[in-house]
Design a protein around this motif. Structure first.
Motif, short mmCIF file in Angstrom:
data_model
loop_
_atom_site.label_atom_id
_atom_site.label_comp_id
_atom_site.label_asym_id
_atom_site.label_seq_id
_atom_site.Cartn_x
_atom_site.Cartn_y
_atom_site.Cartn_z
N CYS A 1 16.92 67.27 13.90
CA CYS A 1 15.74 68.13 14.09
C CYS A 1 15.30 68.75 12.77
CB CYS A 1 16.06 69.23 15.10
SG CYS A 1 16.20 68.63 16.78
N SER A 2 16.26 69.14 11.94
CA SER A 2 15.91 69.73 10.65
C SER A 2 15.19 68.72 9.77
CB SER A 2 17.17 70.22 9.93
OG SER A 2 17.80 71.22 10.68
N TRP A 3 15.68 67.51 9.72
CA TRP A 3 15.03 66.47 8.91
C TRP A 3 13.65 66.15 9.46
CZ3 TRP A 3 15.94 65.04 4.19
CH2 TRP A 3 17.20 65.23 3.67
N LEU A 4 13.52 66.12 10.78
CA LEU A 4 12.20 65.84 11.36
C LEU A 4 11.21 66.95 11.03
CD1 LEU A 4 13.12 64.36 14.85
CD2 LEU A 4 12.17 63.15 12.88
N ALA A 5 11.67 68.20 11.08
CA ALA A 5 10.79 69.32 10.74
C ALA A 5 10.39 69.26 9.27
CB ALA A 5 11.48 70.63 11.06
N ALA B 1 7.87 66.50 8.89
CA ALA B 1 6.57 66.91 9.42
C ALA B 1 5.86 67.85 8.45
CB ALA B 1 6.75 67.57 10.78
N GLY B 2 6.61 68.76 7.83
CA GLY B 2 6.02 69.66 6.84
C GLY B 2 5.50 68.91 5.63
N TRP B 3 6.29 67.96 5.16
CA TRP B 3 5.89 67.15 4.02
C TRP B 3 4.64 66.35 4.36
CZ3 TRP B 3 5.89 61.73 3.68
CH2 TRP B 3 5.58 61.24 2.42
N ALA B 4 4.64 65.76 5.54
CA ALA B 4 3.50 64.96 5.96
C ALA B 4 2.24 65.82 6.08
CB ALA B 4 3.80 64.26 7.28
N THR C 1 -0.28 59.53 11.58
CA THR C 1 0.42 58.96 12.73
C THR C 1 1.86 59.46 12.79
OG1 THR C 1 -0.94 56.99 12.51
CG2 THR C 1 1.03 56.81 13.89
N LEU C 2 2.52 59.49 11.65
CA LEU C 2 3.91 59.94 11.60
C LEU C 2 4.02 61.42 11.98
CD1 LEU C 2 6.83 59.28 10.93
CD2 LEU C 2 6.34 59.85 8.56
N GLY D 1 5.42 65.65 15.86
CA GLY D 1 4.97 66.78 16.67
C GLY D 1 5.17 66.54 18.16
N VAL D 2 4.87 65.34 18.60
CA VAL D 2 5.04 64.99 20.02
C VAL D 2 6.52 65.00 20.39
CG1 VAL D 2 4.81 63.11 21.69
CG2 VAL D 2 2.87 63.75 20.25
N MET D 3 7.36 64.44 19.49
CA MET D 3 8.81 64.43 19.77
C MET D 3 9.35 65.85 19.86
SD MET D 3 10.27 61.12 17.63
CE MET D 3 10.93 62.17 16.43
N TYR D 4 8.92 66.74 18.96
CA TYR D 4 9.38 68.13 18.99
C TYR D 4 8.91 68.81 20.27
CZ TYR D 4 10.12 72.98 17.81
OH TYR D 4 10.52 74.29 17.85
#
Length: 178
Positions: free
Chosen positions: A47-51, A54-57, A73-74, A79-82
């Motif tokens: 979850c931390s890596w995904l967040a 998402a911030g980087w993107a 898209t990424l 966002g949808v997964m979170y």
């Protein structure tokens, strides 16, 4: 946990050597327990890596939309997964919350939970893998890392301040804190 009727369950319900709690579980109790357990599990890293991703993107979108168009898209997928993760936790919490009044007694042998509506269940300390403590809850964890079962004890249910300390001491001496 084994369902009541056994001598262990009755003996520990009658004894007053341990910590005693009486409470009704709420949706908020389960949301806090599920969230606390999730952040202390291997899934926290994901979850931390995904967040972070998402911030980087999101920041990359502000610089050059043409070059980083694939990031839209990424970022949307993250966002949808979170959102799904949060919605799933809330659904589990609503399903688990119960209007029944519970009584829990913990002592050197284990834990006995009883309810007039649901009967009683007893478990020795060896049935639990670990525990965690939040500002409002004690949470016992059973099962595997992939399919944990959470047993929630709200601190507001303690019969006295000594019961909080007794339970904390029992947990600390028998289970790994996560």
């Amino acid at each position: 946990m084994s369902n009541g009727g056994g001598s262990y369950a009755q003996q520990d319900l009658d004894g007053d050597t341990g910590a005693e709690f009486a409470y009704r579980l709420t949706v908020e109790d389960f949301e806090e327990a599920i969230s606390a357990q999730a952040w202390r599990s291997p899934g926290k890293l994901i979850c931390s890596w995904l967040a972070l991703l998402a911030g980087w993107a999101g920041s990359a979108l502000f610089f050059d939309l043409r070059v980083y168009g694939w990031i839209i898209t990424l970022a949307a997928a993250v966002g949808v997964m979170y959102q799904r993760l949060v919605a799933e936790r809330r659904a589990k919490a609503r399903k688990a919350a119960d209007a029944a009044e519970f009584r829990m007694v913990a002592n050197d042998h284990g834990v006995v939970i009883s309810s007039a509506e649901r009967g009683s269940a007893a478990a020795e300390w060896t049935h639990f893998r670990s525990y965690l403590e939040t500002p409002r809850l004690f949470v016992l964890v059973r099962g595997t890392r992939l399919t944990p079962t959470l047993i929630v004890f709200p601190k507001r249910g303690a019969q006295s301040a000594e019961d909080l300390e007794r339970l904390r001491s029992l947990l600390h001496g028998r289970l790994k804190r996560v």
